[in-house]
Design a protein around this motif. Structure first.
Motif, PDB file in Angstrom:
ATOM      1  N   TYR A  95      31.551  36.928  42.313  1.00  0.00           N
ATOM      2  CA  TYR A  95      32.418  36.703  41.148  1.00  0.00           C
ATOM      3  C   TYR A  95      33.121  35.348  41.270  1.00  0.00           C
ATOM      4  CZ  TYR A  95      35.785  37.811  37.432  1.00  0.00           C
ATOM      5  OH  TYR A  95      36.538  37.805  36.281  1.00  0.00           O
ATOM      6  N   HIS A  96      33.188  34.803  42.478  1.00  0.00           N
ATOM      7  CA  HIS A  96      33.785  33.492  42.725  1.00  0.00           C
ATOM      8  C   HIS A  96      32.760  32.364  42.640  1.00  0.00           C
ATOM      9  CE1 HIS A  96      36.886  36.115  44.395  1.00  0.00           C
ATOM     10  NE2 HIS A  96      37.717  35.103  44.284  1.00  0.00           N
ATOM     11  N   THR A 122      29.845  34.095  35.905  1.00  0.00           N
ATOM     12  CA  THR A 122      29.712  34.156  37.357  1.00  0.00           C
ATOM     13  C   THR A 122      28.360  34.744  37.749  1.00  0.00           C
ATOM     14  OG1 THR A 122      30.622  36.372  37.637  1.00  0.00           O
ATOM     15  CG2 THR A 122      32.209  34.540  37.540  1.00  0.00           C
ATOM     16  N   LEU A 128      34.835  34.165  34.265  1.00  0.00           N
ATOM     17  CA  LEU A 128      36.100  33.552  34.641  1.00  0.00           C
ATOM     18  C   LEU A 128      36.499  32.621  33.502  1.00  0.00           C
ATOM     19  CD1 LEU A 128      35.368  32.541  38.350  1.00  0.00           C
ATOM     20  CD2 LEU A 128      36.879  34.374  37.577  1.00  0.00           C
ATOM     21  N   THR A 140      41.190  32.293  35.620  1.00  0.00           N
ATOM     22  CA  THR A 140      41.719  33.629  35.329  1.00  0.00           C
ATOM     23  C   THR A 140      40.573  34.633  35.313  1.00  0.00           C
ATOM     24  OG1 THR A 140      43.492  32.628  34.033  1.00  0.00           O
ATOM     25  CG2 THR A 140      43.104  34.985  33.699  1.00  0.00           C
ATOM     26  N   ASP A 141      40.811  35.777  35.986  1.00  0.00           N
ATOM     27  CA  ASP A 141      39.771  36.805  36.044  1.00  0.00           C
ATOM     28  C   ASP A 141      39.845  37.737  34.833  1.00  0.00           C
ATOM     29  OD1 ASP A 141      41.781  38.760  36.592  1.00  0.00           O
ATOM     30  OD2 ASP A 141      41.388  38.728  38.741  1.00  0.00           O
ATOM     31  N   GLU A 142      38.963  38.694  34.793  1.00  0.00           N
ATOM     32  CA  GLU A 142      38.866  39.615  33.654  1.00  0.00           C
ATOM     33  C   GLU A 142      40.033  40.587  33.588  1.00  0.00           C
ATOM     34  OE1 GLU A 142      33.989  39.537  33.717  1.00  0.00           O
ATOM     35  OE2 GLU A 142      35.042  41.098  34.809  1.00  0.00           O
ATOM     36  N   SER A 146      45.495  35.093  37.707  1.00  0.00           N
ATOM     37  CA  SER A 146      45.133  33.678  37.802  1.00  0.00           C
ATOM     38  C   SER A 146      45.171  33.152  39.223  1.00  0.00           C
ATOM     39  CB  SER A 146      46.080  32.829  36.949  1.00  0.00           C
ATOM     40  OG  SER A 146      45.803  33.010  35.597  1.00  0.00           O
ATOM     41  N   VAL A 168      40.218  36.258  42.877  1.00  0.00           N
ATOM     42  CA  VAL A 168      40.046  36.802  41.528  1.00  0.00           C
ATOM     43  C   VAL A 168      39.083  37.991  41.613  1.00  0.00           C
ATOM     44  CG1 VAL A 168      40.637  34.704  40.244  1.00  0.00           C
ATOM     45  CG2 VAL A 168      38.293  35.019  41.036  1.00  0.00           C
ATOM     46  N   PRO A 170      36.637  40.995  39.555  1.00  0.00           N
ATOM     47  CA  PRO A 170      35.972  41.426  38.318  1.00  0.00           C
ATOM     48  C   PRO A 170      36.611  42.705  37.804  1.00  0.00           C
ATOM     49  CG  PRO A 170      34.619  41.936  40.213  1.00  0.00           C
ATOM     50  CD  PRO A 170      35.804  41.170  40.723  1.00  0.00           C
ATOM     51  N   LYS A 171      36.397  42.970  36.528  1.00  0.00           N
ATOM     52  CA  LYS A 171      36.900  44.217  35.936  1.00  0.00           C
ATOM     53  C   LYS A 171      36.270  45.390  36.660  1.00  0.00           C
ATOM     54  CE  LYS A 171      38.765  44.871  31.530  1.00  0.00           C
ATOM     55  NZ  LYS A 171      39.017  44.022  30.466  1.00  0.00           N
TER      56      LYS A 171
END
Length: 172
Positions: A95-96, A122, A128, A140-142, A146, A168, A170-171
Motif C-alpha cells: 500500500y506504500h 498503490t 493514496l 492520505t490513506d483511505e 495523513s 498509512v 488501506p481500508k
C-alpha cells in the motif's frame, strides 16, 4: 511545491538514516543501510518482498521511518511480523508502493493538475491521495490518516523513495 531545477551531480546522493543513498543501488540495497528504516526492512523481509522491491520496477515507495512504526498501537508491528500475518503485512507494505517513478516534481504537477489532490494507485490495489500544504506534501490513506513526506526524491536504480513520518493503512 518548490523543486530545485539545477542540481549538482553530488545532489543525487541523499543521506537517510545516517547513510548515503546511492542512485545506482536498488530500493532494498539502500534501505538496509538506513538506521531510520530497520523496522521497514524487517517487515519487507518478513513479507517476502525483498525480491519484488529489488526487481527492475520502477517503483515509488513512501517509506515510513522507525518512529512511524512506533506510533502504531502497541504490539501492532510484532503481530504483523508473525508468519501467520504475512498476507496482511504484504498488503500494508505494498500500500506504500506505487508502480512507476514519481519524483516530487511529478507529484506536484499531478496535485496541481487535479485541483489540489492527486490520486495514486498503490500496488496493493488501494489509493493514496497526495496533497500539498505550505510547501509540504502529505499522503492520505483511505481511512483519512495523513503522512508527511519528510525527505523527497531519494533516487534508486529501480525507482524513488520518499521518506514519510507515518504508516498509512488501506481500508480494512
Amino acid at each position: 511545491m518548490k523543486v530545485e531545477k539545477t542540481m549538482k551531480p553530488d545532489a543525487e546522493v541523499k543521506v537517510v538514516g545516517g547513510a548515503k543513498m546511492y542512485p545506482t543501488r536498488t530500493i532494498v540495497e539502500n534501505a538496509v543501510e538506513s538506521k531510520d528504516h530497520t523496522t521497514l526492512v524487517a517487515a519487507v523481509k518478513a513479507a517476502d518482498l525483498v525480491e519484488t522491491l529489488s526487481s527492475e520496477g520502477p517503483f515509488t515507495v513512501f517509506a515510513p521511518t522507525n518512529k512511524a512504526f512506533e506510533a502504531l498501537p502497541e504490539g501492532t508491528v510484532e503481530t504483523l511480523l508473525k508468519p501467520e500475518n504475512k498476507e496482511q503485512l504484504q498488503t500494508i507494505l505494498t500500500y506504500h508502493v506505487v508502480a512507476g517513478k514519481y519524483n516530487a516534481a511529478d507529484i506536484a504537477k499531478l496535485i496541481e493538475k487535479n485541483n489540489g489532490k492527486a490520486e495514486l494507485a498503490t500496488v496493493s490495489g488501494g489509493t493514496l491521495v497526495a496533497t500539498a500544504k505550505d510547501g509540504k506534501v502529505f499522503i492520505t490513506d483511505e481511512n483519512g490518516n495523513s503522512s508527511q513526506v519528510t525527505i523527497a526524491d531519494v533516487n534508486q536504480s529501480n525507482g524513488v523513495i520518499h521518506v514519510v513520518d507515518a504508516v498509512v493503512l488501506p481500508k480494512a
